[in-house]
Design a protein around this motif. Structure first.
Motif, PDB file in Angstrom:
ATOM      1  N   ASN A 323       0.805  -1.456   0.279  1.00  0.00           N
ATOM      2  CA  ASN A 323      -0.017   0.216  -0.470  1.00  0.00           C
ATOM      3  C   ASN A 323       0.568   0.980  -0.089  1.00  0.00           C
ATOM      4  O   ASN A 323       0.143   1.832  -0.363  1.00  0.00           O
ATOM      5  N   VAL A 324       2.134   1.391   0.177  1.00  0.00           N
ATOM      6  CA  VAL A 324       2.855   2.285   0.508  1.00  0.00           C
ATOM      7  C   VAL A 324       4.166   2.049  -0.732  1.00  0.00           C
ATOM      8  O   VAL A 324       4.846   0.720  -0.779  1.00  0.00           O
ATOM      9  N   CYS A 349      -5.159  -7.728  -8.315  1.00  0.00           N
ATOM     10  CA  CYS A 349      -5.809  -8.830  -8.699  1.00  0.00           C
ATOM     11  C   CYS A 349      -6.486  -6.917  -8.248  1.00  0.00           C
ATOM     12  O   CYS A 349      -6.329  -5.997  -8.791  1.00  0.00           O
ATOM     13  N   VAL A 350      -8.096  -7.100  -9.060  1.00  0.00           N
ATOM     14  CA  VAL A 350      -9.103  -5.910  -9.178  1.00  0.00           C
ATOM     15  C   VAL A 350      -8.906  -4.813  -7.623  1.00  0.00           C
ATOM     16  O   VAL A 350      -8.904  -3.409  -8.325  1.00  0.00           O
ATOM     17  N   ASP A 351      -8.744  -5.367  -6.544  1.00  0.00           N
ATOM     18  CA  ASP A 351      -9.012  -4.782  -5.683  1.00  0.00           C
ATOM     19  C   ASP A 351      -8.341  -3.900  -5.335  1.00  0.00           C
ATOM     20  O   ASP A 351      -7.559  -2.942  -5.041  1.00  0.00           O
ATOM     21  N   GLU A 352      -6.286  -4.560  -6.233  1.00  0.00           N
ATOM     22  CA  GLU A 352      -5.234  -3.289  -5.888  1.00  0.00           C
ATOM     23  C   GLU A 352      -5.192  -2.664  -7.317  1.00  0.00           C
ATOM     24  O   GLU A 352      -3.287  -1.971  -7.317  1.00  0.00           O
ATOM     25  N   ASN A 353      -5.812  -2.341  -7.800  1.00  0.00           N
ATOM     26  CA  ASN A 353      -5.386  -1.153  -8.868  1.00  0.00           C
ATOM     27  C   ASN A 353      -5.530   0.272  -8.570  1.00  0.00           C
ATOM     28  O   ASN A 353      -4.368   0.799  -9.365  1.00  0.00           O
ATOM     29  N   GLU A 354      -5.908   0.747  -7.498  1.00  0.00           N
ATOM     30  CA  GLU A 354      -5.781   2.038  -6.818  1.00  0.00           C
ATOM     31  C   GLU A 354      -4.104   1.585  -7.002  1.00  0.00           C
ATOM     32  O   GLU A 354      -3.127   3.098  -7.050  1.00  0.00           O
ATOM     33  N   PHE A 355      -3.188   0.827  -5.602  1.00  0.00           N
ATOM     34  CA  PHE A 355      -2.085   0.676  -5.190  1.00  0.00           C
ATOM     35  C   PHE A 355      -1.417   0.753  -6.992  1.00  0.00           C
ATOM     36  O   PHE A 355      -0.175   1.390  -6.619  1.00  0.00           O
ATOM     37  N   LEU A 356      -1.773  -0.026  -8.370  1.00  0.00           N
ATOM     38  CA  LEU A 356      -0.698  -0.512  -8.782  1.00  0.00           C
ATOM     39  C   LEU A 356      -1.051   1.441  -9.078  1.00  0.00           C
ATOM     40  O   LEU A 356       0.359   1.583 -10.070  1.00  0.00           O
TER      41      LEU A 356
END
Length: 424
Positions: A323-324, A349-356
């Motif tokens: 997340n960082v 996964c789709v949940d992590e698109n913002e992190f990416l």
């Protein structure tokens, strides 16, 4: 340029030659002459660039040039690191490069009994490598004298701040001599690092061997989109398909690391987990087994992985994105070290698109996306909030602030809290 041109003594050149090194890395070329000129430095260097030798060699040279009169050894060089694994790695470098010099060194960190450390310090040490919490334990017990320190080195200073060690660092600075040489190494330059620099360093020379927050060009990066429920299946498929012999896998949580290592074992892949809840002996054994090839997969959390130093680690996998965003740079920096090529892949996964998206913004490049046949994500699945633990959900770099606040609260607690932090 060779090491001979850097002004190092014959004893150091002999030790360097024994390790098979002929030419200094870019950070060593830049840092060593500046340090030998007794200047403070602020060095921005990725892991795997040779930065440990970049400060160890000139430190040993200056100690050699200015040997005190005969008598008891005093602590003249203090090296602070965020984790015990990194402290051990740095101590190994000090011993390796200083083997033909008369200096005594030791490493002190938490998670192990303090009495053997006290016994070692009583014998007199020239160089001490330490984590902040355990060092302050020794200071409070008056088992270490820091009044004659000539060199202070903060290694991976950004990680120390992320882990909430800023108050501990200030306490250490308060007991050091005002006149000393300060060397600060950091993979990233945050505003917090700049504040620390202003208060710690005296007219420092800035050394950057890679652009700020830039991922190494030696590392091939790829993202494999996949549903969260199929990540473990995909990881097993990739390891077996390409017969990977050595792969470092990152998870966000300690529980997740344990669970994934157990699942991979059931899939017939030798695995071990390494994180802050493991004992020091367990962590040391897991790392040794991984380096020797007895374990193919080492599953790690970010903090535990900071001391992992393997020259030719071929594969790093982000099983879960951090997340960082800066932690992504630290993670993939475990491969592609010392001029070798490496591969870093992320199972997203789709949940992590913002992190990416935040990671790509930080490193200023789009990471190549490749869907593995048979593992295409289900487009009907919608993103859900990621539970970061402790009720904190962080976006982008927000989690680091939350972590730091929690650590800051611990700083106001008893000495025992400080001790437990030092044991990381």
């Amino acid at each position: 340029m060779s090491f001979k041109n850097l002004g190092l003594c014959d004893q150091l050149l002999r030790a360097i030659k024994e390790q098979g090194y002929d030419e200094p890395t870019p950070v060593q070329k830049e840092a060593i002459p500046v340090i030998l000129n007794k200047r403070d430095i602020l060095a921005g260097a990725q892991t795997g660039t040779g930065k440990t030798a970049g400060f160890t060699l000139p430190m040993l040279q200056l100690l050699h040039d200015h040997k005190p009169t005969k008598g008891k050894h005093h602590v003249r060089a203090l090296i602070l690191t965020p984790t015990r694994e990194l402290a051990s790695q740095v101590q190994e470098s000090v011993e390796m490069y200083g083997k033909f010099l008369p200096f005594k060194s030791t490493v002190i960190f938490g998670g192990v009994k303090i009495n053997p450390q006290i016994a070692a310090l009583r014998k007199g040490m020239d160089i001490v490598v330490a984590t902040p919490g355990r060092l302050l334990d020794h200071v409070s017990q008056k088992t270490i004298d820091l009044s004659k320190v000539d060199f202070l080195i903060l290694d991976e200073a950004d990680r120390m701040l992320d882990m909430g060690f800023i108050n501990d660092i200030k306490k250490v600075l308060a007991v050091l001599p005002k006149q000393r040489q300060n060397l600060l190494f950091s993979a990233t330059f945050s505003n917090e690092i700049k504040k620390l620099t202003d208060s710690l360093l005296n007219s420092p020379v800035l050394i950057e061997v890679a652009r700020r927050n830039q991922s190494s060009e030696q590392i091939k990066q790829v993202v494999h989109p996949v549903d969260k429920t199929r990540k473990r299946e995909l990881l097993t498929f990739l390891i077996k398909k390409d017969n990977w012999k050595q792969v470092l896998v990152f998870t966000r949580t300690k529980h997740g690391a344990n669970r994934l290592a157990g699942q991979l074992e059931k899939d017939g892949i030798t695995s071990a987990a390494i994180h802050g809840n493991k004992s020091q002996n367990a962590r040391t054994k897991a790392l040794a087994d991984f380096k020797s090839g007895q374990v193919r997969v080492l599953v790690a959390t970010d903090i535990a992985a900071r001391g992992i130093d393997i020259d030719q680690l071929p594969h790093v996998v982000n099983y879960e994105l951090p997340n960082v965003s800066e932690d992504y740079v630290h993670r993939i920096g475990r491969t592609g070290r010392a001029g070798n090529n490496g591969e870093a892949m992320s199972l997203v996964c789709v949940d992590e698109n913002e992190f990416l998206a935040n990671i790509e913004k930080l490193i200023k490049k789009d990471i190549h996306k490749s869907v593995i046949k048979g593992f295409a994500p289900d487009p009907s699945i919608k993103a859900e909030p990621i539970n970061m633990g402790g009720g904190n959900r962080a976006k982008g770099g927000g989690g680091r602030g939350n972590s730091r606040n929690r650590n800051s609260n611990r700083n106001n607690n008893s000495r025992g809290a400080n001790s437990s932090r030092g044991r990381r």
